[in-house]
Design a protein around this motif. Sequence first.
Motif, PDB file in Angstrom:
ATOM      1  N   ILE A  82       0.837  -1.203   0.000  1.00 21.73           N
ATOM      2  CA  ILE A  82       0.000   0.000   0.000  1.00 21.73           C
ATOM      3  C   ILE A  82       0.872   1.254   0.000  1.00 21.73           C
ATOM      4  O   ILE A  82       0.611   2.215  -0.738  1.00 21.73           O
ATOM      5  CB  ILE A  82      -0.949   0.007   1.210  1.00 21.73           C
ATOM      6  CG1 ILE A  82      -1.927  -1.178   1.146  1.00 21.73           C
ATOM      7  CG2 ILE A  82      -1.702   1.335   1.299  1.00 21.73           C
ATOM      8  CD1 ILE A  82      -2.846  -1.178  -0.050  1.00 21.73           C
ATOM      9  N   GLU A  83       1.916   1.245   0.800  1.00 22.44           N
ATOM     10  CA  GLU A  83       2.791   2.421   0.901  1.00 22.44           C
ATOM     11  C   GLU A  83       3.443   2.746  -0.438  1.00 22.44           C
ATOM     12  O   GLU A  83       3.476   3.909  -0.864  1.00 22.44           O
ATOM     13  CB  GLU A  83       3.864   2.184   1.963  1.00 22.44           C
ATOM     14  CG  GLU A  83       4.873   3.325   2.115  1.00 22.44           C
ATOM     15  CD  GLU A  83       4.236   4.635   2.538  1.00 22.44           C
ATOM     16  OE1 GLU A  83       4.734   5.696   2.092  1.00 22.44           O
ATOM     17  OE2 GLU A  83       3.244   4.613   3.292  1.00 22.44           O
ATOM     18  N   ILE A  84       3.957   1.732  -1.112  1.00 26.61           N
ATOM     19  CA  ILE A  84       4.676   1.970  -2.371  1.00 26.61           C
ATOM     20  C   ILE A  84       3.721   2.104  -3.548  1.00 26.61           C
ATOM     21  O   ILE A  84       3.768   3.093  -4.297  1.00 26.61           O
ATOM     22  CB  ILE A  84       5.683   0.829  -2.629  1.00 26.61           C
ATOM     23  CG1 ILE A  84       6.748   0.808  -1.530  1.00 26.61           C
ATOM     24  CG2 ILE A  84       6.334   0.983  -4.004  1.00 26.61           C
ATOM     25  CD1 ILE A  84       7.649  -0.419  -1.561  1.00 26.61           C
ATOM     26  N   ASN A  85       2.848   1.132  -3.716  1.00 24.43           N
ATOM     27  CA  ASN A  85       2.026   1.087  -4.928  1.00 24.43           C
ATOM     28  C   ASN A  85       0.858   2.063  -4.915  1.00 24.43           C
ATOM     29  O   ASN A  85       0.481   2.590  -5.965  1.00 24.43           O
ATOM     30  CB  ASN A  85       1.510  -0.337  -5.158  1.00 24.43           C
ATOM     31  CG  ASN A  85       2.629  -1.303  -5.468  1.00 24.43           C
ATOM     32  OD1 ASN A  85       3.762  -0.911  -5.764  1.00 24.43           O
ATOM     33  ND2 ASN A  85       2.337  -2.586  -5.397  1.00 24.43           N
ATOM     34  N   VAL A  86       0.285   2.279  -3.738  1.00 26.27           N
ATOM     35  CA  VAL A  86      -0.881   3.168  -3.668  1.00 26.27           C
ATOM     36  C   VAL A  86      -0.469   4.582  -3.273  1.00 26.27           C
ATOM     37  O   VAL A  86      -0.665   5.534  -4.039  1.00 26.27           O
ATOM     38  CB  VAL A  86      -1.936   2.633  -2.681  1.00 26.27           C
ATOM     39  CG1 VAL A  86      -3.170   3.525  -2.694  1.00 26.27           C
ATOM     40  CG2 VAL A  86      -2.319   1.206  -3.032  1.00 26.27           C
ATOM     41  N   LYS A  87       0.131   4.722  -2.102  1.00 27.57           N
ATOM     42  CA  LYS A  87       0.485   6.064  -1.633  1.00 27.57           C
ATOM     43  C   LYS A  87       1.550   6.701  -2.517  1.00 27.57           C
ATOM     44  O   LYS A  87       1.521   7.920  -2.764  1.00 27.57           O
ATOM     45  CB  LYS A  87       0.929   6.004  -0.175  1.00 27.57           C
ATOM     46  CG  LYS A  87      -0.197   5.599   0.773  1.00 27.57           C
ATOM     47  CD  LYS A  87       0.266   5.608   2.228  1.00 27.57           C
ATOM     48  CE  LYS A  87      -0.883   5.212   3.162  1.00 27.57           C
ATOM     49  NZ  LYS A  87      -0.456   5.183   4.589  1.00 27.57           N
ATOM     50  N   GLY A  88       2.501   5.887  -3.005  1.00 22.28           N
ATOM     51  CA  GLY A  88       3.518   6.414  -3.912  1.00 22.28           C
ATOM     52  C   GLY A  88       2.895   6.957  -5.183  1.00 22.28           C
ATOM     53  O   GLY A  88       3.272   8.026  -5.686  1.00 22.28           O
ATOM     54  N   THR A  89       1.919   6.235  -5.712  1.00 22.53           N
ATOM     55  CA  THR A  89       1.223   6.686  -6.914  1.00 22.53           C
ATOM     56  C   THR A  89       0.419   7.946  -6.636  1.00 22.53           C
ATOM     57  O   THR A  89       0.402   8.885  -7.449  1.00 22.53           O
ATOM     58  CB  THR A  89       0.293   5.569  -7.436  1.00 22.53           C
ATOM     59  OG1 THR A  89       1.081   4.426  -7.783  1.00 22.53           O
ATOM     60  CG2 THR A  89      -0.491   6.032  -8.653  1.00 22.53           C
ATOM     61  N   GLU A  90      -0.242   7.998  -5.496  1.00 24.86           N
ATOM     62  CA  GLU A  90      -1.033   9.183  -5.144  1.00 24.86           C
ATOM     63  C   GLU A  90      -0.137  10.417  -5.010  1.00 24.86           C
ATOM     64  O   GLU A  90      -0.502  11.514  -5.454  1.00 24.86           O
ATOM     65  CB  GLU A  90      -1.792   8.932  -3.854  1.00 24.86           C
ATOM     66  CG  GLU A  90      -2.920   7.901  -3.997  1.00 24.86           C
ATOM     67  CD  GLU A  90      -3.559   7.513  -2.684  1.00 24.86           C
ATOM     68  OE1 GLU A  90      -4.669   6.942  -2.713  1.00 24.86           O
ATOM     69  OE2 GLU A  90      -2.954   7.776  -1.611  1.00 24.86           O
ATOM     70  N   ARG A  91       1.058  10.256  -4.410  1.00 26.37           N
ATOM     71  CA  ARG A  91       1.993  11.381  -4.286  1.00 26.37           C
ATOM     72  C   ARG A  91       2.453  11.857  -5.663  1.00 26.37           C
ATOM     73  O   ARG A  91       2.562  13.056  -5.917  1.00 26.37           O
ATOM     74  CB  ARG A  91       3.193  10.976  -3.437  1.00 26.37           C
ATOM     75  CG  ARG A  91       2.895  10.697  -1.978  1.00 26.37           C
ATOM     76  CD  ARG A  91       4.185  10.475  -1.193  1.00 26.37           C
ATOM     77  NE  ARG A  91       3.920   9.910   0.129  1.00 26.37           N
ATOM     78  CZ  ARG A  91       4.048   8.633   0.438  1.00 26.37           C
ATOM     79  NH1 ARG A  91       4.463   7.771  -0.475  1.00 26.37           N
ATOM     80  NH2 ARG A  91       3.785   8.195   1.656  1.00 26.37           N
ATOM     81  N   LEU A  92       2.746  10.905  -6.532  1.00 21.18           N
ATOM     82  CA  LEU A  92       3.205  11.256  -7.875  1.00 21.18           C
ATOM     83  C   LEU A  92       2.110  11.971  -8.660  1.00 21.18           C
ATOM     84  O   LEU A  92       2.367  12.946  -9.378  1.00 21.18           O
ATOM     85  CB  LEU A  92       3.656   9.993  -8.611  1.00 21.18           C
ATOM     86  CG  LEU A  92       4.266  10.184  -9.995  1.00 21.18           C
ATOM     87  CD1 LEU A  92       5.512  11.068  -9.934  1.00 21.18           C
ATOM     88  CD2 LEU A  92       4.617   8.827 -10.613  1.00 21.18           C
ATOM     89  N   LEU A  93       0.872  11.512  -8.529  1.00 20.84           N
ATOM     90  CA  LEU A  93      -0.251  12.178  -9.185  1.00 20.84           C
ATOM     91  C   LEU A  93      -0.390  13.621  -8.702  1.00 20.84           C
ATOM     92  O   LEU A  93      -0.563  14.545  -9.514  1.00 20.84           O
ATOM     93  CB  LEU A  93      -1.547  11.417  -8.901  1.00 20.84           C
ATOM     94  CG  LEU A  93      -1.783  10.113  -9.650  1.00 20.84           C
ATOM     95  CD1 LEU A  93      -2.912   9.331  -8.989  1.00 20.84           C
ATOM     96  CD2 LEU A  93      -2.115  10.385 -11.115  1.00 20.84           C
ATOM     97  N   ALA A  94      -0.305  13.816  -7.397  1.00 23.99           N
ATOM     98  CA  ALA A  94      -0.453  15.160  -6.831  1.00 23.99           C
ATOM     99  C   ALA A  94       0.664  16.078  -7.313  1.00 23.99           C
ATOM    100  O   ALA A  94       0.416  17.238  -7.685  1.00 23.99           O
ATOM    101  CB  ALA A  94      -0.461  15.083  -5.306  1.00 23.99           C
ATOM    102  N   ALA A  95       1.895  15.569  -7.332  1.00 21.03           N
ATOM    103  CA  ALA A  95       3.036  16.368  -7.791  1.00 21.03           C
ATOM    104  C   ALA A  95       2.893  16.714  -9.267  1.00 21.03           C
ATOM    105  O   ALA A  95       3.186  17.834  -9.692  1.00 21.03           O
ATOM    106  CB  ALA A  95       4.338  15.615  -7.538  1.00 21.03           C
ATOM    107  N   ALA A  96       2.440  15.745 -10.071  1.00 20.81           N
ATOM    108  CA  ALA A  96       2.282  15.972 -11.504  1.00 20.81           C
ATOM    109  C   ALA A  96       1.224  17.041 -11.772  1.00 20.81           C
ATOM    110  O   ALA A  96       1.418  17.933 -12.612  1.00 20.81           O
ATOM    111  CB  ALA A  96       1.908  14.667 -12.198  1.00 20.81           C
ATOM    112  N   LYS A  97       0.111  16.963 -11.062  1.00 21.91           N
ATOM    113  CA  LYS A  97      -0.941  17.967 -11.237  1.00 21.91           C
ATOM    114  C   LYS A  97      -0.439  19.361 -10.850  1.00 21.91           C
ATOM    115  O   LYS A  97      -0.669  20.353 -11.549  1.00 21.91           O
ATOM    116  CB  LYS A  97      -2.159  17.601 -10.395  1.00 21.91           C
ATOM    117  CG  LYS A  97      -3.071  16.573 -11.036  1.00 21.91           C
ATOM    118  CD  LYS A  97      -4.379  16.464 -10.257  1.00 21.91           C
ATOM    119  CE  LYS A  97      -5.392  15.623 -11.012  1.00 21.91           C
ATOM    120  NZ  LYS A  97      -6.699  15.557 -10.326  1.00 21.91           N
ATOM    121  N   GLN A  98       0.261  19.418  -9.728  1.00 18.83           N
ATOM    122  CA  GLN A  98       0.763  20.707  -9.244  1.00 18.83           C
ATOM    123  C   GLN A  98       1.769  21.308 -10.215  1.00 18.83           C
ATOM    124  O   GLN A  98       1.834  22.527 -10.394  1.00 18.83           O
ATOM    125  CB  GLN A  98       1.407  20.535  -7.861  1.00 18.83           C
ATOM    126  CG  GLN A  98       1.814  21.846  -7.202  1.00 18.83           C
ATOM    127  CD  GLN A  98       2.397  21.630  -5.814  1.00 18.83           C
ATOM    128  OE1 GLN A  98       2.323  20.548  -5.249  1.00 18.83           O
ATOM    129  NE2 GLN A  98       3.006  22.679  -5.268  1.00 18.83           N
TER     130      GLN A  98
END
Length: 322
Positions: A82-98
Motif C-alpha cells: 500500500i505504501e509503495i504502490n498506492v500512496k507512492g502513486t497518489e503522491r506522484l499524481l499530486a506532484a504531476a498535477k501541481q
Amino acid sequence: MKIFITGASGFVGGAAARTLARDNEVLALSRSEKSDATIKALGATPVRGALNSIDAAMLRGVDAVVHCAAKVETWGPMKEFIEINVKGTERLLAAAKQAGVKRFVHIGTEAALFYGQAMNDLDETAPMAFASPLPYPRSKALAERAVRAANNDSFTTIVLRPRFIWGPGDQTLLPALKAMVKAGRFTWIDKGRALTDTVHVDNVVHAIKLALTQGKGGEAYFITDGGDPISFRDMMTKMAATIGLELPDKNMPGWLARGAAGLLDFIWRLTLRRSPPPIDPHTAALLSRNCTLKIDKARRDLGYEPVITRDAGIAALMQAGR
C-alpha cells in the motif's frame, strides 16, 4: 516531448526510457548512484529522489509522466504494498498535477482484477479486486483507481494493463526459474496446463508510446501479444530453453498447491517471518488459473497492434543466448 519516468532502473521502465530517449527529453527518478549510472546509460537524465518524497519541483516543465515503479512481488506485508504502490502513486499524481503535467501513463496490471479466480476472455468491464486478500493485486487495484479518478480536462490519465511481461532485460522470471531449478524447488502446478496471455516488453513500450498521445482519459487498456493464449508449460519451457535451462517434470495438483500455500502463508504470518514461504497463495493461484484477455479496446482507442510476435521474440532470445 519532455517525459518523466519512474522505475527506469527496472525491466519495463528501462526499456521505455531507452526507446523514448531517442526522440524525447527523458528524466528518470533515481534513488542511488547505481541507478544514476543505469539511467544515464539509457540516454536519460537521472533525478535523485523517491516516490515517498516526490514533489512538483522535480516535474517542472514535464509534459508527461510514465509511472512504471512498483513493488512487484507475490508475498509480503500488505502495508508495504500500500505504501509503495498506492500512496507512492497518489503522491506522484499530486506532484504531476501541481507541476502542470498534461498526461500521466500508469503501468497497471491484470492482477488488479485478481483475487485467486480464473480469468477467461476478460475485457476492461470486468470488476477490479479492491478487496483482494493478495497484497499485490489489491494495491495495484487501489493505485489504478486513484489514477483513473485523477483524470480531468487538463490532466489526462491512461492505465495500461500488460500481462506476463517477458523479453530481453527480464530481471525477474528467468532468474527466478534458474534459481528454483538449481535449488531443486521447481514444480509444475496442474502440469502447467493453465492458459495465459503474454506480452513482449517491446509491445509494452509500443503501447506506452501510443498512450502518450492516444487513448481516452480515465480509461484502462489490456495489452498482450495479440490474443493468442499459451499454456504456462509451453511458455516457460520455451523461455527456459533460451538460456539452455531444462525444466524438470515434477508436478503438484492445483488444489494441493493452493491449500499448502494458504497454510504456509498463515504460519509465516503468525510467526512474523520476513522471507517468503516456499509457495504463496498468489503464486499458487496464478500458476493454476487461466488468464486470457481481450485487447479490442486498446486496438480501437490506442491504435495498438503488437510490433513483435511471441515466436519472433523467443527466436531473438534464443539467438541472443547462444
